[in-house]
Design an enzyme around this catalytic site. Structure first.
Site, PDB file in Angstrom:
ATOM      1  N   LYS A  44      66.577 -25.182  54.993  1.00 36.21           N
ATOM      2  CA  LYS A  44      66.107 -23.933  55.698  1.00 36.21           C
ATOM      3  C   LYS A  44      64.604 -23.610  55.542  1.00 36.21           C
ATOM      4  O   LYS A  44      63.765 -24.576  54.931  1.00 36.21           O
ATOM      5  CB  LYS A  44      66.919 -22.749  55.009  1.00 36.21           C
ATOM      6  N   TYR A 100      33.452 -13.288  46.391  1.00 34.40           N
ATOM      7  CA  TYR A 100      33.536 -11.890  46.838  1.00 34.40           C
ATOM      8  C   TYR A 100      33.837 -11.266  45.576  1.00 34.40           C
ATOM      9  O   TYR A 100      34.765 -11.525  44.580  1.00 34.40           O
ATOM     10  CB  TYR A 100      34.788 -11.645  47.725  1.00 34.40           C
TER      11      TYR A 100
END
Ligand SMILES: *Cc1c(COP(=O)(O)O)cnc(C)c1O
Length: 369
Positions: free
Chosen positions: A35, A257
């Site tokens: 899946k 950042y």
């Protein structure tokens, strides 16, 4: 030249891991669970290595069609069954076996016109409370299915909530066995964690069909209690890139950042062409393990969209172009067998290997190697 990032899918590792499932459950047939596009690896890419399985289990009808297009003639099981009545036409046409987990799916079958009776897996909710009939309702569902000309063989199935953890599976096994004792049909219960922890020599759990998912891809379902080395599994995916920048930090300099990393001492760092837009988890904090030229290092600062930074102290020879392994096989794997398990990276990001492999971004080129 394209950006240096790429993912490799290792056919030999997939085949090896499937062999581990067979070794733990020698008397069972094995569903290779593919899946979510084979847990992010790509159905077409894993197919050759996993075609030794007894069948493929998945959720999506389009994925089932892709398997038939690869000329797979063996069993395919839809783990959530059909979503609407017309899905049954495709099941008839492509000979797909399907889970029946709620009454409405029996209604749809009852009014489905087919020459080919269907093989179904009737699912019991033995305690997970996600899909399936309660033990009390299971028998009447079985009797209803058994009376339908549209239905051929009925197998019995359940799913464990705690095969990987301390609660274990005994309460669910007891509920499943009590409610199915005198019903005919094959049984399917075990996911990877149950195969590894609750089957094998002396463990006693029987399952005619096991459902091997995450272990096939080389991640330990019960990490950090056990790692892939403990279970003898090999990573099926490598995510690798290169250093595209170098910085020499002085004491007090920061990285990235939010200046989330502050150099306490002069530090040489490398900038890696991999970020969260490639599927690397943004929440992986400083110190997440990463290999540079096969040497274990730690990341520093925040992961940005296209880049992340690594402390190069353990690998003074690192230079522009040095190979970086985000997870999977080291460049020296063939000589020394070194790997970085995806489970370790996932743990640093507060998640699990499943999520990282499924989240590999479409912009990353993938090769079978
Ligand atoms: C995904 C899934 C599996 C496989 O689980 P793993 O933990 O990946 O082995 C087995 N059974 C069902 C019903 C599933 O949905």
């Amino acid at each position: 030249m394209p950006r240096p990032i790429e993912a490799l899918v290792h056919a030999d590792a997939l085949a090896h891991n499937l062999g581990r499932a067979r070794a733990r459950a020698p008397d069972s047939k094995v569903w290779a669970v593919v899946k979510a596009d084979a847990y992010g690896h790509g159905i077409e890419r894993v197919f050759g290595a996993l075609r030794g399985a007894d069948g493929f289990a998945l959720l999506d009808l389009a994925e089932a069609q892709r398997l038939r297009a690869l000329d797979w003639r063996g069993p395919i099981l839809l783990l959530e069954g059909v979503f609407e009545p017309r899905d049954l036409e495709l099941c008839s046409r492509l000979n797909l076996w399907h889970v029946v987990h709620q009454e409405q799916q029996i209604d749809w079958l009852a009014s489905h016109k087919t020459h080919q009776p269907h093989r179904v897996f009737l699912k019991m909710n033995s305690g997970m409370n996600r899909l399936g009939f309660t033990p009390a309702a299971f028998r009447s569902a079985w009797a209803r299915l058994n009376a339908l000309p549209q239905v051929d063989e009925i197998s019995l199935m359940t799913h464990f909530s705690d095969a990987d953890g301390p609660r274990g599976i005994a309460h669910q096994v007891a509920a499943f066995e009590a409610a199915t004792r005198d019903l005919p049909g094959e049984r399917s219960s075990s996911n990877s964690a149950a195969v590894l922890r609750h089957m094998g020599p002396g463990a006693g759990l029987a399952s005619d069909w096991v459902r091997s998912g995450i272990m096939s891809y080389g991640s330990a379902p019960d990490f950090p209690e056990h790692d892939i080395a403990h279970w003898g599994l090999q990573p099926a995916m490598t995510l690798r890139s290169r250093l595209i920048g170098l910085q020499q930090l002085q004491r007090g300099d920061t990285v990235g950042y939010g200046s989330r990393y502050l150099a306490e001492v002069p530090t040489r760092i490398g900038i890696v062409a991999c970020g969260y837009a490639d599927g690397y988890p943004r929440l992986a904090g400083s110190g997440t393990p990463i290999l540079v030229d096969g040497v274990r290092c730690g990341t520093v600062g925040r992961v940005s969209m296209d880049m992340l930074a690594v402390d190069l102290a353990p690998v003074p020879g690192a230079r522009l172009g040095s190979e970086v392994t985000l997870w999977g096989r080291s460049p020296h794997f063939a000589q020394d067998g070194t790997v970085l398990a995806i489970d370790e990276v996932a743990q640093s990001a507060g998640t699990i290997g499943y999520e990282l492999m499924c989240a590999l971004a479409p912009r990353v080129p993938v090769r079978v190697a």
